[in-house]
Design an enzyme around this catalytic site. Structure first.
Site, mmCIF file in Angstrom:
data_model
loop_
_atom_site.group_PDB
_atom_site.id
_atom_site.type_symbol
_atom_site.label_atom_id
_atom_site.label_comp_id
_atom_site.label_asym_id
_atom_site.label_seq_id
_atom_site.Cartn_x
_atom_site.Cartn_y
_atom_site.Cartn_z
ATOM 1 N N PRO A 138 -9.185 27.674 38.018
ATOM 2 C CA PRO A 138 -9.016 27.238 36.636
ATOM 3 C C PRO A 138 -9.552 28.278 35.666
ATOM 4 O O PRO A 138 -10.448 29.050 35.997
ATOM 5 C CB PRO A 138 -9.819 25.938 36.573
ATOM 6 C CG PRO A 138 -10.813 26.035 37.697
ATOM 7 C CD PRO A 138 -10.117 26.820 38.770
ATOM 8 N N GLY A 139 -9.004 28.289 34.471
ATOM 9 C CA GLY A 139 -9.447 29.237 33.460
ATOM 10 C C GLY A 139 -8.318 30.157 33.037
ATOM 11 O O GLY A 139 -7.206 30.120 33.588
ATOM 12 N N VAL A 140 -8.611 30.990 32.050
ATOM 13 C CA VAL A 140 -7.622 31.949 31.551
ATOM 14 C C VAL A 140 -7.434 33.054 32.591
ATOM 15 O O VAL A 140 -8.400 33.619 33.089
ATOM 16 C CB VAL A 140 -8.084 32.565 30.213
ATOM 17 C CG1 VAL A 140 -7.066 33.589 29.716
ATOM 18 C CG2 VAL A 140 -8.301 31.476 29.176
ATOM 19 N N LYS A 141 -6.189 33.349 32.937
ATOM 20 C CA LYS A 141 -5.932 34.383 33.929
ATOM 21 C C LYS A 141 -6.360 35.743 33.409
ATOM 22 O O LYS A 141 -6.102 36.095 32.260
ATOM 23 C CB LYS A 141 -4.446 34.401 34.303
ATOM 24 C CG LYS A 141 -3.998 33.165 35.070
ATOM 25 C CD LYS A 141 -2.537 33.271 35.479
ATOM 26 C CE LYS A 141 -2.105 32.035 36.273
ATOM 27 N NZ LYS A 141 -0.681 32.130 36.701
ATOM 28 N N GLY A 142 -6.998 36.524 34.279
ATOM 29 C CA GLY A 142 -7.474 37.833 33.888
ATOM 30 C C GLY A 142 -6.389 38.887 33.962
ATOM 31 O O GLY A 142 -5.356 38.701 34.626
ATOM 32 N N MET A 143 -6.646 40.017 33.314
ATOM 33 C CA MET A 143 -5.688 41.114 33.304
ATOM 34 C C MET A 143 -5.892 42.044 34.497
ATOM 35 O O MET A 143 -5.008 42.817 34.837
ATOM 36 C CB MET A 143 -5.818 41.911 32.006
ATOM 37 C CG MET A 143 -5.577 41.084 30.761
ATOM 38 S SD MET A 143 -5.844 42.026 29.241
ATOM 39 C CE MET A 143 -4.458 43.155 29.312
ATOM 40 N N ASP B 273 -23.721 37.881 41.915
ATOM 41 C CA ASP B 273 -23.583 38.770 43.059
ATOM 42 C C ASP B 273 -22.217 38.532 43.707
ATOM 43 O O ASP B 273 -21.661 37.433 43.637
ATOM 44 C CB ASP B 273 -24.696 38.486 44.066
ATOM 45 C CG ASP B 273 -24.826 39.565 45.127
ATOM 46 O OD1 ASP B 273 -24.228 40.650 44.952
ATOM 47 O OD2 ASP B 273 -25.532 39.335 46.129
ATOM 48 N N LYS C 255 -11.501 36.991 44.580
ATOM 49 C CA LYS C 255 -10.965 37.833 43.509
ATOM 50 C C LYS C 255 -10.235 39.029 44.111
ATOM 51 O O LYS C 255 -10.821 39.813 44.860
ATOM 52 C CB LYS C 255 -12.104 38.290 42.589
ATOM 53 C CG LYS C 255 -12.932 37.122 42.054
ATOM 54 C CD LYS C 255 -14.169 37.572 41.288
ATOM 55 C CE LYS C 255 -13.832 38.066 39.914
ATOM 56 N NZ LYS C 255 -15.059 38.244 39.087
#
Length: 596
Positions: A321-326, A376, A341
């Site tokens: 969930p959350g705004v997708k990163g670039m 971390d 990630k």
């Protein structure tokens, strides 16, 4: 396979591991001297050097293998069953066999980089799971309250302090004893009244940054409570007890995944971990191994626990969930409090970085003082997961944004490189919920935490770069933590500027700045609108941390760092600092402190 060659390879790996452990211990033991000398810069450098040791040791072993063993032998996977067996015999007499297994695995993966792992050739599961190694004289000292009944807690606490020979005198031992007892009486009244209380304190001191911690527990029957004393150096050749941590949450934060690793001489790591788990049982073994510097073994423990979790669960990996990163594609398993990630193959403008730069910045965070404000991470290569555990939406995204990293087969998914990190609620979502619920106090609290996080990162010479709320998470303790590292730089590399006054009104209305902007220039006056489109939230934050919107604030921190000042970022609330809290308390007893 020639068994003598297998034994030779096993010995080379073990010798490399033994050398690593010796150098690891040397740096760790030096923490005491650095603390007593108040050499804080050396303390920071040594913590980073100790992390780098592991990679140096693996490289050294590979060079030795190349020079002493024919490559056709050690690159032949058929021989590694014998190497595994020979190595297992060699490490079975060590006090740290679980760490030795992890080091072996690192070498194996280096030799067969990119190839599938044969579980018979390495330690996918530990051969020492459940095996206990115990030191002959024990790892902690016990103090029994009934032994000091006539003198009360005064003598008991005094004995604890005296048993740690720090070579420096206490600034005011009598005051420290009094403050510890006052804190116990206030925070743990039921324990103070018991007659059968025992205090166990680990013989090893936990050093980190500017503090030394005496780590122990209160014990009465089956009841346990943490008992941790934070000792500081006043930098004038004297020591004092700054805090007593008895609450489980406080000790959990002390050992947080957002903190740098402790330097503690845990010669038998598993025994130390077992003790720490009695204090903070909600911490898993992987986290605790990380916390005392054995981050590679923490990675191994997490992976083993992760495999068990997959066997005992059925939910699917989904987009986090959350705004997708670039830069990163982030996914999670709802039943596990972790995120995964993956670096994307290409970054859309305005991102002007490479994959290698992203990895470098994640490694910077690994080796830097995280001051409780950066999460971390653990780095994994060639991770194979069952395909049916991935949602269709997630697989589609991964194949679209990272096709060179994520390879999808009929029944499995191969991820060539990823990071794991503790899952937190994205701060933008957290704030939106508070606004929707009308919880103004909680909103002020989290905005204050956000500002404190930025300031503490600055004190550690870190500028986050992209400070949008979506790049910060909120932990279960309500702490705000930064977790998007692709734009971080050292604060001292930034050029903080004031926006020049416009010469005429038309300049202010222009879409382009009327002043020159060079690479590295940062204008804090632009932060409010950029960070807080909502005017009401912007005003709230300005009341709490408006100084962050001035270039002078940032330049002042830069100047302190340039002058060599290592700033204090305590892992506990200022409300727990004993000197501040009890400095005006009168003594209750003519010679010592109140007898309880």
């Amino acid at each position: 396979m020639n068994t003598s060659i297998a034994r030779q390879i096993a010995r080379i790996i073990l010798e490399g591991f033994s050398d690593y452990r010796t150098r690891f211990t040397d740096i760790t033991l030096g923490a005491r001297d650095r603390f007593l000398k108040a050499d804080w810069s050396a303390a920071q450098n040594s913590a980073s050097d100790r992390i780098n040791l592991y990679y140096v040791a693996v490289t050294d072993v590979m060079e030795t293998l190349t020079s002493q063993v024919e490559e056709s032998w050690f690159r032949n996977s058929d021989c590694w069953q014998d190497v595994h067996n020979a190595y297992l015999d060699l490490i079975s007499y060590r006090t740290d066999p679980e760490l030795a297994e992890t080091f072996y695995n690192s070498i194996y993966r280096k030799v067969f980089k990119g190839e599938a792992v044969n579980p018979r050739h390495c330690f996918i599961q530990s051969e020492f799971d459940g095996f206990k190694v115990q030191s002959a004289r024990g790892i902690y000292r016990s103090y029994f309250q009934d032994k000091y009944q006539k003198q009360g807690l005064v003598s008991l606490v005094g004995q604890i302090l005296d048993d740690f020979q720090f070579e420096l005198p206490w600034e005011y031992r009598r005051r420290d004893i009094r403050n510890i007892i006052h804190a116990l009486q206030k925070t743990q009244p039921s324990w103070v009244k018991r007659s059968n209380v025992r205090v166990d304190v680990l013989k090893w001191v936990f050093f980190r940054n500017k503090a030394a911690y005496l780590v122990g527990r209160l014990v009465a029957g089956d009841d346990l409570q943490p008992f941790v004393l934070a000792v500081l150096n006043n930098e004038q050749g004297e020591l004092y007890v700054d805090a007593l941590l008895c609450e489980n949450d406080c000790v959990s934060v002390l050992f947080s995944f957002t903190r740098s690793y402790f330097l503690v001489d845990a010669r038998i790591p598993s025994e130390c971990i077992e003790f720490l788990q009695t204090l903070i049982p909600e911490k898993n073994r992987a986290e605790l191994y990380n916390s005392i510097g054995f981050f590679k073994h923490g990675k191994s423990v997490f992976y083993r626990d992760f495999l068990k979790h997959l066997q005992n669960s059925s939910d699917q990996f989904v987009i986090a969930p959350g705004v997708k990163g670039m830069v990163m594609s982030v996914f999670t398993l709802p039943s596990l409090d972790m995120v995964f990630k993956v670096i994307k193959d290409r970054f859309a403008p305005p991102k002007d970085i490479s994959k290698a730069m992203v990895k470098d910045r994640y490694y910077l965070v690994k080796t830097h003082d995280r001051v409780g404000r950066m999460a971390d991470t653990q780095e994994y290569s060639n991770l194979i997961l069952p395909r049916f555990r991935f949602s269709d939406e997630l697989l589609e995204e991964l194949q679209q944004v990272a096709p060179s990293t994520v390879i999808v087969y009929d029944d499995k998914v191969l991820i060539r490189h990823l990071y794991t990190e503790r899952r937190m609620m994205p701060m933008n979502i957290y704030v939106e919920q508070l606004v929707e619920d009308g919880n103004e106090q909680a909103l002020d609290d989290v905005l204050n935490e956000y500002g404190r996080a930025i300031k503490q990162l600055a004190a550690a010479n870190i500028f986050p770069g992209d400070m949008l709320l979506k790049n910060f998470g909120v932990t279960r303790h309500g702490r705000v933590v930064f977790y998007d590292y692709d734009e971080i730089i050292y604060l001292t590399e930034c050029n903080f500027r004031d926006i020049p006054e416009a010469l005429y009104p038309e300049q202010e209305l222009s879409a382009e700045p009327w002043y020159s902007v060079s690479p590295g220039d940062i204008f804090p006056e632009e932060f409010p609108v950029f960070l807080f489109p909502d005017l009401a939230i912007r005003k709230r934050f300005n009341r709490l941390h408006g100084d962050l919107f001035t270039a002078s604030y940032w330049r002042s921190i830069q100047q302190q760092i340039t002058n060599g000042q290592v700033m204090d970022v305590l892992p506990y609330s200022p409300s727990l600092q004993l000197k501040k809290k009890y400095s005006d308390r009168p003594f209750h007893h003519k010679e010592e402190e109140p007898v309880v």
